[in-house]
Design a protein around this motif. Structure first.
Motif, short mmCIF file in Angstrom:
data_model
loop_
_atom_site.label_atom_id
_atom_site.label_comp_id
_atom_site.label_asym_id
_atom_site.label_seq_id
_atom_site.Cartn_x
_atom_site.Cartn_y
_atom_site.Cartn_z
N THR A 1 0.83 -1.21 0.00
CA THR A 1 0.00 0.00 0.00
C THR A 1 0.86 1.26 0.00
O THR A 1 0.57 2.23 -0.71
N ARG A 2 1.93 1.22 0.81
CA ARG A 2 2.84 2.37 0.90
C ARG A 2 4.26 1.86 0.85
O ARG A 2 4.80 1.39 1.85
N ARG A 3 4.88 1.96 -0.32
CA ARG A 3 6.22 1.39 -0.51
C ARG A 3 7.28 2.35 0.02
O ARG A 3 7.78 3.21 -0.70
N SER A 4 7.61 2.15 1.27
CA SER A 4 8.68 2.94 1.90
C SER A 4 9.74 1.99 2.44
O SER A 4 9.49 0.79 2.62
N PHE A 5 10.92 2.54 2.67
CA PHE A 5 12.01 1.71 3.19
C PHE A 5 11.68 1.18 4.58
O PHE A 5 12.01 0.04 4.92
N GLY A 6 11.01 2.00 5.39
CA GLY A 6 10.65 1.56 6.74
C GLY A 6 9.69 0.38 6.72
O GLY A 6 9.87 -0.59 7.47
N ASN A 7 8.67 0.44 5.86
CA ASN A 7 7.73 -0.68 5.76
C ASN A 7 8.41 -1.94 5.24
O ASN A 7 8.10 -3.06 5.68
N LEU A 8 9.33 -1.76 4.29
CA LEU A 8 10.04 -2.92 3.76
C LEU A 8 10.90 -3.57 4.84
O LEU A 8 10.98 -4.80 4.93
N GLY B 1 31.30 8.83 -4.64
CA GLY B 1 30.84 7.98 -3.54
C GLY B 1 29.33 7.97 -3.41
O GLY B 1 28.71 6.92 -3.21
N LEU B 2 28.70 9.15 -3.54
CA LEU B 2 27.24 9.22 -3.47
C LEU B 2 26.59 8.46 -4.63
O LEU B 2 25.59 7.77 -4.44
N TRP B 3 27.17 8.62 -5.82
CA TRP B 3 26.63 7.90 -6.97
C TRP B 3 26.72 6.39 -6.75
O TRP B 3 25.77 5.65 -7.05
N LEU B 4 27.86 5.92 -6.22
CA LEU B 4 28.03 4.50 -5.97
C LEU B 4 27.04 4.02 -4.91
O LEU B 4 26.44 2.93 -5.04
N CYS B 5 26.84 4.81 -3.85
CA CYS B 5 25.89 4.43 -2.80
C CYS B 5 24.46 4.37 -3.35
O CYS B 5 23.70 3.46 -3.01
N LEU B 6 24.10 5.32 -4.19
CA LEU B 6 22.76 5.30 -4.79
C LEU B 6 22.58 4.09 -5.70
O LEU B 6 21.51 3.46 -5.71
N TRP B 7 23.62 3.75 -6.45
CA TRP B 7 23.55 2.58 -7.31
C TRP B 7 23.39 1.30 -6.49
O TRP B 7 22.57 0.43 -6.82
N LEU B 8 24.16 1.19 -5.41
CA LEU B 8 24.04 0.02 -4.53
C LEU B 8 22.67 -0.03 -3.86
O LEU B 8 22.09 -1.10 -3.67
N THR B 9 22.15 1.14 -3.49
CA THR B 9 20.82 1.18 -2.87
C THR B 9 19.75 0.68 -3.83
O THR B 9 18.84 -0.07 -3.44
N ARG B 10 19.86 1.09 -5.08
CA ARG B 10 18.87 0.65 -6.08
C ARG B 10 18.93 -0.86 -6.28
O ARG B 10 17.89 -1.54 -6.31
N ILE B 11 20.15 -1.40 -6.38
CA ILE B 11 20.29 -2.85 -6.54
C ILE B 11 19.78 -3.58 -5.30
O ILE B 11 19.09 -4.60 -5.39
N THR B 12 20.12 -3.04 -4.12
CA THR B 12 19.68 -3.67 -2.87
C THR B 12 18.17 -3.68 -2.76
O THR B 12 17.56 -4.66 -2.33
N TRP B 13 17.54 -2.57 -3.14
CA TRP B 13 16.08 -2.48 -3.08
C TRP B 13 15.43 -3.55 -3.95
O TRP B 13 14.51 -4.25 -3.51
#
Length: 391
Positions: free
Chosen positions: A71-78, A355-367
């Motif tokens: 219903t609400r796709r947030s990181f906290g709910n996941l 570093g921020l770009w790499l972290c965002l890329w890893l976050t997307r893959i992790t999600w």
């Protein structure tokens, strides 16, 4: 276990869910048990087929939290869904530990990268503004003072500390006034060697030995019982001029290296370090005083070191060290105002952005990977629940 006991324990285990959700789940299971009893099955058999109410509640909570996340796709709910799945067994819990460590490292990566971006941006903007507009002004001078067992660190700004640092600097100038990048002053009281204008004047006495390398060749001069002995190669001797008082002189521009020594331990050493006429490094010891410095292209001193017994003054581009007995004063000029600091600022900024770009890329893959894992686990839970109700 009776139907009421099963429902009561199930409701108790589901107490963390909203009351409306719990009521719907309990109503569904009461209806299922009622239909099974109407079909002729015994209460104990139906309740036993549903399994342990504690484990069943965990699976139902995982399903409920997954619906909340849909219903609400947030990181906290996941993360609540992941925690619910981890509570289903030891294997899921063991898998959660390295995942949480990975999230911690990812968070640290975000923090470090963000700090680098901020630091780099502040450095570049501050230095750019300083060079373009003169603001902010980097006029603070850090220094340390030591006296015996007492040590004091200070940051001199626009207060009285500036005066203290200036007084120490004046003392350094006074102690080393004879050698502020100028060999003429450093050799003013020497008898056998002096610098006058652009010429070196030599008056070798009986205890003096002079070795010189010129652009025309080497030459060695020695006073042997009042008589000069000269050994030269090439046209080095023709570069010297004999003054009316018997002093030998040579233009400083003809000198490549010079070394003068006497029996008292005094010496003068000079060596060319560049293509400029006055770009030379000097090391002079005269009656216990020791001076070393470097002359630049414009004859200004790039560095200065003055030693007299236990006292010394050392001055370079952004550093002054004064020692007198047990007292030490160290003055360090402001850093970071040059092109080097600008390069460091750009480097930090680029490193932070990467570093921020790499972290965002890893976050997307992790999600994406986490969503697939959660959906797979929920499919297994749903299959087990359906199997239990059909039993």
């Amino acid at each position: 276990m009776t139907q009421d006991a099963f429902i009561q324990q199930l409701r108790h285990e589901l107490r963390s869910l909203p009351k409306q959700v719990v009521d719907e789940i309990v109503a569904d299971y009461r209806e299922y048990i009622g239909d099974a009893l109407a079909a002729g099955r015994s209460e104990a058999e139906v309740v036993a087929a549903l399994g342990d109410p504690v484990k069943l509640a965990r699976e139902l909570k995982a399903q409920a939290t997954f619906r909340q996340w849909e219903t609400r796709r947030s990181f906290g709910n996941l993360m609540r869904v992941v925690a619910s799945i981890a509570g289903l067994g030891l294997l899921q819990l063991l898998l959660l530990i390295p995942f949480m460590f990975y999230l911690l490292m990812l968070t640290i990566g975000y923090a470090v990268s963000g700090a680098l971006v901020i630091a780099g941006l502040v450095t570049v903007v501050a230095l750019g503004s300083h060079h373009l507009f003169g603001w902010p002004a980097f006029n603070s001078v850090p220094f340390t003072f030591e006296s015996g067992d007492v040590k004091m660190d200070q940051q001199a700004g626009g207060s009285g500390s500036d005066k203290a640092a200036k007084d120490d600097d004046d003392d350094a100038d006074a102690d080393g006034a004879s050698a502020q990048g100028d060999a003429r002053l450093a050799t003013a009281n020497m008898k056998v060697f002096r610098v006058v204008g652009d010429r070196f004047l030599l008056r070798p006495d009986a205890a003096t030995r002079i070795s010189i390398v010129t652009f025309a060749g080497p030459i060695d001069i020695k006073n042997d019982e009042g008589k000069l002995k000269i050994n030269s190669v090439g046209g080095a001797r023709e570069l010297f001029k004999v003054e009316p008082d018997g002093t030998w002189s040579i233009a400083s521009t003809d000198i490549v290296a010079l070394d003068l020594k006497d029996d008292e331990g005094d010496h003068v050493s000079a060596a060319r370090i560049g293509t400029g006429a006055k770009a030379m490094a000097w090391d002079i010891k005269n009656h216990g005083d020791h001076v070393s410095f470097v002359q630049g292209m414009d004859a200004t001193g790039k560095g200065l070191a003055v030693h007299s017994g236990s006292d010394s003054v050392v001055i370079d581009r952004d550093h002054i060290a004064i020692k007198s007995g047990s007292d030490n004063v160290v003055v360090v000029g402001p850093h970071g105002s040059g092109i080097g600091a600008m390069i460091y600022g750009f480097a930090m900024l680029v490193a932070g952005i990467v570093g921020l770009w790499l972290c965002l890329w890893l976050t997307r893959i992790t999600w994406r990977a986490l969503v697939r894992y959660v959906q797979r686990q929920l499919d297994l839970i749903t299959a087990r629940l359906d199997e239990g109700q059909s039993a």
